[in-house]
Design a protein around this motif. Structure first.
Motif, PDB file in Angstrom:
ATOM      1  N   SER A   1       5.214   5.358  17.884  1.00 24.99           N
ATOM      2  CA  SER A   1       5.054   6.587  17.314  1.00 24.99           C
ATOM      3  C   SER A   1       5.579   6.765  15.947  1.00 24.99           C
ATOM      4  N   ASN A   2       5.274   7.634  15.172  1.00 23.96           N
ATOM      5  CA  ASN A   2       5.494   7.998  14.025  1.00 23.96           C
ATOM      6  C   ASN A   2       4.859   6.862  13.038  1.00 23.96           C
ATOM      7  N   ASN A   3       4.149   6.008  13.339  1.00 21.76           N
ATOM      8  CA  ASN A   3       3.140   5.062  12.592  1.00 21.76           C
ATOM      9  C   ASN A   3       4.041   4.202  11.623  1.00 21.76           C
ATOM     10  N   PRO A   4       4.872   3.493  12.232  1.00 24.33           N
ATOM     11  CA  PRO A   4       5.721   2.560  11.273  1.00 24.33           C
ATOM     12  C   PRO A   4       4.983   1.372  10.918  1.00 24.33           C
ATOM     13  N   LEU A   5       3.919   0.925  11.625  1.00 24.71           N
ATOM     14  CA  LEU A   5       3.203  -0.212  11.100  1.00 24.71           C
ATOM     15  C   LEU A   5       2.295   0.107  10.005  1.00 24.71           C
ATOM     16  N   LYS A   6       1.789   1.464  10.308  1.00 24.11           N
ATOM     17  CA  LYS A   6       1.093   2.007   9.167  1.00 24.11           C
ATOM     18  C   LYS A   6       1.600   2.048   7.892  1.00 24.11           C
ATOM     19  N   VAL A   7       2.936   2.575   7.929  1.00 31.68           N
ATOM     20  CA  VAL A   7       3.922   2.731   6.723  1.00 31.68           C
ATOM     21  C   VAL A   7       4.154   1.414   6.090  1.00 31.68           C
ATOM     22  N   LEU A   8       4.398   0.533   7.073  1.00 32.01           N
ATOM     23  CA  LEU A   8       4.642  -0.890   6.530  1.00 32.01           C
ATOM     24  C   LEU A   8       3.738  -1.452   5.818  1.00 32.01           C
ATOM     25  N   TYR A   9       2.455  -1.499   6.496  1.00 37.22           N
ATOM     26  CA  TYR A   9       0.784  -2.293   6.026  1.00 37.22           C
ATOM     27  C   TYR A   9       0.707  -1.334   4.636  1.00 37.22           C
ATOM     28  N   THR A  10       0.696   0.045   4.632  1.00 36.56           N
ATOM     29  CA  THR A  10       0.458   0.445   3.302  1.00 36.56           C
ATOM     30  C   THR A  10       1.405   0.125   2.405  1.00 36.56           C
ATOM     31  N   SER A  11       2.582  -0.024   2.564  1.00 35.05           N
ATOM     32  CA  SER A  11       3.567  -0.369   1.681  1.00 35.05           C
ATOM     33  C   SER A  11       3.463  -1.836   1.146  1.00 35.05           C
ATOM     34  N   ILE A  12       3.295  -2.557   1.937  1.00 30.21           N
ATOM     35  CA  ILE A  12       3.052  -4.131   1.508  1.00 30.21           C
ATOM     36  C   ILE A  12       1.634  -4.256   0.687  1.00 30.21           C
ATOM     37  N   MET A  13       0.542  -3.524   0.966  1.00 30.76           N
ATOM     38  CA  MET A  13      -0.691  -3.570   0.537  1.00 30.76           C
ATOM     39  C   MET A  13      -0.397  -2.912  -0.862  1.00 30.76           C
ATOM     40  N   GLY A  14       0.124  -1.705  -1.090  1.00 32.22           N
ATOM     41  CA  GLY A  14       0.531  -1.003  -2.523  1.00 32.22           C
ATOM     42  C   GLY A  14       1.275  -1.724  -3.273  1.00 32.22           C
ATOM     43  N   VAL A  15       2.155  -2.466  -2.686  1.00 30.00           N
ATOM     44  CA  VAL A  15       3.122  -3.435  -3.619  1.00 30.00           C
ATOM     45  C   VAL A  15       2.275  -4.508  -3.924  1.00 30.00           C
ATOM     46  N   ALA A  16       1.683  -5.277  -3.132  1.00 31.80           N
ATOM     47  CA  ALA A  16       0.732  -6.380  -3.468  1.00 31.80           C
ATOM     48  C   ALA A  16      -0.356  -6.008  -4.687  1.00 31.80           C
ATOM     49  N   LEU A  17      -0.830  -4.861  -4.520  1.00 33.78           N
ATOM     50  CA  LEU A  17      -1.880  -4.546  -5.369  1.00 33.78           C
ATOM     51  C   LEU A  17      -1.333  -4.268  -6.781  1.00 33.78           C
ATOM     52  N   LEU A  18      -0.194  -3.706  -6.856  1.00 38.88           N
ATOM     53  CA  LEU A  18       0.591  -3.467  -8.063  1.00 38.88           C
ATOM     54  C   LEU A  18       0.861  -4.935  -8.623  1.00 38.88           C
ATOM     55  N   ILE A  19       1.598  -5.775  -7.852  1.00 41.96           N
ATOM     56  CA  ILE A  19       1.899  -7.305  -8.127  1.00 41.96           C
ATOM     57  C   ILE A  19       0.457  -7.925  -8.755  1.00 41.96           C
ATOM     58  N   PHE A  20      -0.769  -7.708  -8.144  1.00 38.45           N
ATOM     59  CA  PHE A  20      -2.146  -8.260  -8.595  1.00 38.45           C
ATOM     60  C   PHE A  20      -2.456  -7.472  -9.908  1.00 38.45           C
ATOM     61  N   THR A  21      -2.094  -6.256 -10.146  1.00 43.37           N
ATOM     62  CA  THR A  21      -2.384  -5.658 -11.256  1.00 43.37           C
ATOM     63  C   THR A  21      -1.473  -6.314 -12.429  1.00 43.37           C
ATOM     64  N   ILE A  22      -0.293  -6.423 -12.533  1.00 45.38           N
ATOM     65  CA  ILE A  22       0.531  -6.872 -13.318  1.00 45.38           C
ATOM     66  C   ILE A  22       0.508  -8.444 -13.761  1.00 45.38           C
ATOM     67  N   THR A  23       0.313  -9.190 -12.471  1.00 48.16           N
ATOM     68  CA  THR A  23       0.141 -10.463 -13.078  1.00 48.16           C
ATOM     69  C   THR A  23      -1.287 -10.851 -13.380  1.00 48.16           C
ATOM     70  N   GLY A  24      -2.245 -10.183 -12.893  1.00 41.90           N
ATOM     71  CA  GLY A  24      -3.580 -10.224 -13.281  1.00 41.90           C
ATOM     72  C   GLY A  24      -3.708  -9.858 -14.731  1.00 41.90           C
ATOM     73  N   PHE A  25      -3.139  -8.914 -15.228  1.00 45.28           N
ATOM     74  CA  PHE A  25      -3.090  -8.327 -16.797  1.00 45.28           C
ATOM     75  C   PHE A  25      -2.523  -9.780 -17.559  1.00 45.28           C
ATOM     76  N   TRP A  26      -1.381 -10.131 -17.160  1.00 42.69           N
ATOM     77  CA  TRP A  26      -0.632 -11.263 -17.894  1.00 42.69           C
ATOM     78  C   TRP A  26      -1.400 -12.390 -17.716  1.00 42.69           C
ATOM     79  N   LEU A  27      -2.128 -12.791 -16.767  1.00 42.29           N
ATOM     80  CA  LEU A  27      -2.892 -14.185 -16.809  1.00 42.29           C
ATOM     81  C   LEU A  27      -4.299 -13.963 -17.779  1.00 42.29           C
TER      82      LEU A  27
END
Length: 188
Positions: A151-177
């Motif tokens: 209930s309350n979608n904890p896995l959805k929140v965890l999943y979207t948080s991980i994927m959002g942070v990962a996309l941010l990391i990809f953006t930053i590291t990809g820019f610097w690469l």
């Protein structure tokens, strides 16, 4: 001094490359699903009814002519049991009133079946499998909560948080690469 600066920049580039590679390898399958489902969701209204059914036209757009919502819900549940399966849950997830179409859509919590009813007569206009809802649940990770019954979608929140942070990391590291070597060449 310039050599030390260049070594420091090269060290940072190697770190970003490692982070970029590790994050990409660890989350590859999730990014694959997000990209495919995102494409499908973007095209759902242009899929010729494969992903999202068209909205059918009811008799009247005047709400004063419509049956009460509770009567429409009883009719929708009856149609579901009679036309699809008597074993399906009738727990309503959403009732979508389309006044401009003279129609009401009923979607259910525990399965992907949906019904469109004429708001005035209560007549069944269309029975559909709502593939767009299934694709959306895969896309945002809420299918995991539904499958595990949390209930309350904890896995959805965890999943979207991980994927959002990962996309941010990809953006930053990809820019610097991309930018780091250009900067190092310019500084030489």
């Amino acid at each position: 001094m310039a050599v030390k600066k260049r070594q420091k920049q090269a060290k940072w580039l190697r770190r970003f490359r490692k982070i970029h590679r590790a994050t990409g390898a660890a989350l590859f399958i999730f990014f694959f699903f997000i990209s495919i489902t995102g494409l499908l969701l973007g095209w759902k209204k242009h899929s010729g009814g494969l992903i999202l059914s068209k909205s059918y036209q009811g008799t009247s757009t005047d709400l004063a002519d419509w049956l009460p919502l509770d009567s429409l819900q009883v009719l929708a549940n009856t149609y579901l049991m009679d036309n699809v399966s008597p074993n399906l849950s009738t727990e309503i997830d959403r009732i979508d009133i389309r006044k401009d179409k003279g129609m009401v859509k009923f979607t259910y919590t525990d399965h992907i079946w949906g019904l469109q009813l004429d708001g005035t007569t209560g007549k069944l206009l269309h029975t559909e499998k709502r593939y767009s809802d299934l694709i959306e649940r895969i896309h945002d990770g809420s299918i995991l909560d539904q499958y595990l019954g949390t209930s309350n979608n904890p896995l959805k929140v965890l999943y979207t948080s991980i994927m959002g942070v990962a996309l941010l990391i990809f953006t930053i590291t990809g820019f610097w690469l991309w930018y780091g070597p250009k900067r190092m060449r310019r500084n030489n």
